[in-house]
Scaffold this motif. Structure first.
Motif, PDB file in Angstrom:
ATOM      1  N   UNK A 176      -4.919   9.202  11.642  1.00 13.55           N
ATOM      2  CA  UNK A 176      -3.504   9.437  11.655  1.00 13.55           C
ATOM      3  C   UNK A 176      -2.769   9.106  10.448  1.00 13.55           C
ATOM      4  N   UNK A 177      -3.590   8.487   9.315  1.00 14.72           N
ATOM      5  CA  UNK A 177      -3.071   7.928   8.143  1.00 14.72           C
ATOM      6  C   UNK A 177      -3.057   9.138   6.945  1.00 14.72           C
ATOM      7  N   UNK A 178      -2.082   9.223   6.266  1.00 15.03           N
ATOM      8  CA  UNK A 178      -1.894  10.163   5.092  1.00 15.03           C
ATOM      9  C   UNK A 178      -2.686   9.466   4.087  1.00 15.03           C
ATOM     10  N   UNK A 179      -2.936  10.096   2.722  1.00 13.31           N
ATOM     11  CA  UNK A 179      -3.607   9.714   1.566  1.00 13.31           C
ATOM     12  C   UNK A 179      -2.600   8.647   0.805  1.00 13.31           C
ATOM     13  N   UNK A 180      -1.268   8.502   1.358  1.00 10.39           N
ATOM     14  CA  UNK A 180      -0.399   7.491   0.800  1.00 10.39           C
ATOM     15  C   UNK A 180      -0.628   6.039   1.199  1.00 10.39           C
ATOM     16  N   UNK A 181      -1.442   5.298   0.257  1.00  9.74           N
ATOM     17  CA  UNK A 181      -1.610   3.736   0.876  1.00  9.74           C
ATOM     18  C   UNK A 181      -0.973   3.035  -0.016  1.00  9.74           C
ATOM     19  N   UNK A 182      -0.114   2.079   0.415  1.00 11.85           N
ATOM     20  CA  UNK A 182      -0.051   0.865  -0.301  1.00 11.85           C
ATOM     21  C   UNK A 182      -0.795  -0.216  -0.241  1.00 11.85           C
ATOM     22  N   UNK A 183      -1.585  -0.242  -1.440  1.00 17.59           N
ATOM     23  CA  UNK A 183      -2.897  -1.065  -1.651  1.00 17.59           C
ATOM     24  C   UNK A 183      -2.529  -2.386  -1.810  1.00 17.59           C
ATOM     25  N   UNK A 184      -1.408  -2.843  -2.320  1.00 18.94           N
ATOM     26  CA  UNK A 184      -1.308  -4.131  -2.826  1.00 18.94           C
ATOM     27  C   UNK A 184       0.387  -4.310  -2.815  1.00 18.94           C
ATOM     28  N   UNK A 185       0.656  -5.698  -2.098  1.00 21.59           N
ATOM     29  CA  UNK A 185       2.162  -5.900  -2.424  1.00 21.59           C
ATOM     30  C   UNK A 185       1.900  -7.483  -2.483  1.00 21.59           C
ATOM     31  N   UNK A 186       1.989  -8.031  -3.489  1.00 22.36           N
ATOM     32  CA  UNK A 186       2.087  -9.455  -4.047  1.00 22.36           C
ATOM     33  C   UNK A 186       3.239 -10.016  -4.402  1.00 22.36           C
ATOM     34  N   UNK A 187       3.680 -11.081  -4.138  1.00 26.59           N
ATOM     35  CA  UNK A 187       4.789 -12.038  -4.671  1.00 26.59           C
ATOM     36  C   UNK A 187       4.173 -13.386  -4.682  1.00 26.59           C
ATOM     37  N   UNK A 188       4.611 -14.139  -5.895  1.00 24.51           N
ATOM     38  CA  UNK A 188       4.094 -15.537  -6.026  1.00 24.51           C
ATOM     39  C   UNK A 188       4.990 -16.158  -4.754  1.00 24.51           C
ATOM     40  N   UNK A 189       4.221 -17.235  -4.334  1.00 21.59           N
ATOM     41  CA  UNK A 189       4.660 -17.855  -3.123  1.00 21.59           C
ATOM     42  C   UNK A 189       6.090 -18.528  -3.408  1.00 21.59           C
ATOM     43  N   UNK A 190       6.262 -18.933  -4.416  1.00 25.45           N
ATOM     44  CA  UNK A 190       7.349 -19.722  -4.779  1.00 25.45           C
ATOM     45  C   UNK A 190       8.756 -18.608  -4.930  1.00 25.45           C
ATOM     46  N   UNK A 243       0.811   4.146   4.516  1.00 22.81           N
ATOM     47  CA  UNK A 243       0.086   3.168   5.411  1.00 22.81           C
ATOM     48  C   UNK A 243      -0.151   2.004   4.346  1.00 22.81           C
ATOM     49  N   UNK A 244      -0.944   0.736   5.132  1.00 26.39           N
ATOM     50  CA  UNK A 244      -1.250  -0.309   4.378  1.00 26.39           C
ATOM     51  C   UNK A 244      -2.332  -1.184   5.516  1.00 26.39           C
ATOM     52  N   UNK A 245      -3.004  -1.954   5.045  1.00 23.86           N
ATOM     53  CA  UNK A 245      -3.706  -2.935   5.894  1.00 23.86           C
ATOM     54  C   UNK A 245      -3.227  -4.347   5.446  1.00 23.86           C
ATOM     55  N   UNK A 246      -3.166  -5.192   6.447  1.00 17.84           N
ATOM     56  CA  UNK A 246      -2.557  -6.614   6.373  1.00 17.84           C
ATOM     57  C   UNK A 246      -3.529  -7.444   7.164  1.00 17.84           C
ATOM     58  N   UNK A 247      -3.932  -8.501   6.867  1.00 18.09           N
ATOM     59  CA  UNK A 247      -4.809  -9.407   7.415  1.00 18.09           C
ATOM     60  C   UNK A 247      -4.269  -9.709   8.739  1.00 18.09           C
ATOM     61  N   UNK A 248      -4.733  -9.726   9.864  1.00 17.27           N
ATOM     62  CA  UNK A 248      -4.383  -9.937  11.319  1.00 17.27           C
ATOM     63  C   UNK A 248      -3.823 -11.402  11.329  1.00 17.27           C
ATOM     64  N   UNK A 249      -4.146 -12.467  10.825  1.00 14.05           N
ATOM     65  CA  UNK A 249      -3.677 -13.711  10.612  1.00 14.05           C
ATOM     66  C   UNK A 249      -2.559 -13.890   9.710  1.00 14.05           C
ATOM     67  N   UNK A 257       1.608   1.602   9.523  1.00  8.34           N
ATOM     68  CA  UNK A 257       2.122   2.919   9.171  1.00  8.34           C
ATOM     69  C   UNK A 257       3.491   2.857   8.856  1.00  8.34           C
ATOM     70  N   UNK A 258       4.243   3.588   8.137  1.00  2.65           N
ATOM     71  CA  UNK A 258       5.609   3.658   8.406  1.00  2.65           C
ATOM     72  C   UNK A 258       5.891   5.121   8.138  1.00  2.65           C
TER      73      UNK A 258
END
Length: 172
Positions: free
Chosen positions: A83-97, A124-130, A164-165
């Motif tokens: 069901x996923x499109x070819x549009x993937x948010x592969x990374x979204x990182x923000x420094x913890x602070x 869509x994106x993937x996120x670690x289950x924990x 997915x959004x």
């Protein structure tokens, strides 16, 4: 300030990636397998290549001192699920602070606006289950869990949720 990444940002993107990845996923110390992965995966050269890749779009969050986060969208990703499109948010990182200050939301909005402009119906994106904090963040921004996949390093696999959004959803 959110802006398009430039080649001069490559080393900062590598440093932010290492900081966020280690802080998020290495909860019980750093094994050689994970150290090797991080040092091979998050290099300035890989980011220089990514910035020049026409299939990738990278935006950075920059404060008065430097980059504190970034988001990457791939427009030609191999779908994790049918069901996923070819549009993937592969990374979204923000420094913890700098988390909880709106940077992540601003970066995500920029990425989703880009996906809408390309004519996509969903992203869509993937996120670690924990990673409950990240999962909650994406749920608040209109994502839904549609399945799971595994992230594999060496002989270890780690469950990742596929989220997915709907790009027409007003929450996103």
């Amino acid at each position: 300030m959110i802006r398009q990444a430039e080649v001069r940002d490559a080393s900062s993107l590598a440093a932010v990636s290492i900081e966020v990845w280690v802080n998020t996923y290495l909860r019980d110390g750093v094994s050689p397998v994970f150290a090797d992965y991080v040092l091979a995966e998050f290099t300035a050269q890989k980011f220089r290549n990514a910035i020049g890749d026409p299939d990738l779009s990278i935006w950075v969050s920059e404060n008065r001192t430097g980059i504190d986060g970034f988001v990457t969208v791939c427009s030609t990703a191999a779908p994790a699920l049918a069901d996923c499109s070819p549009l993937e948010i592969t990374t979204l990182y923000v420094q913890p602070r700098h988390q909880s200050g709106g940077r992540g939301s601003a970066l995500l909005r920029r990425a989703l606006d880009h996906c809408r402009r390309t004519g996509g119906e969903n992203a869509w994106l993937t996120v670690e289950a924990q990673n409950l904090r990240a999962i909650d963040f994406y749920l608040r921004h209109g994502f839904t869990r549609i399945g799971s996949t595994d992230f594999v390093i060496a002989d270890q696999s780690y469950e990742n949720y596929v989220m997915q959004v709907d790009l027409q959803n007003p929450l996103s």
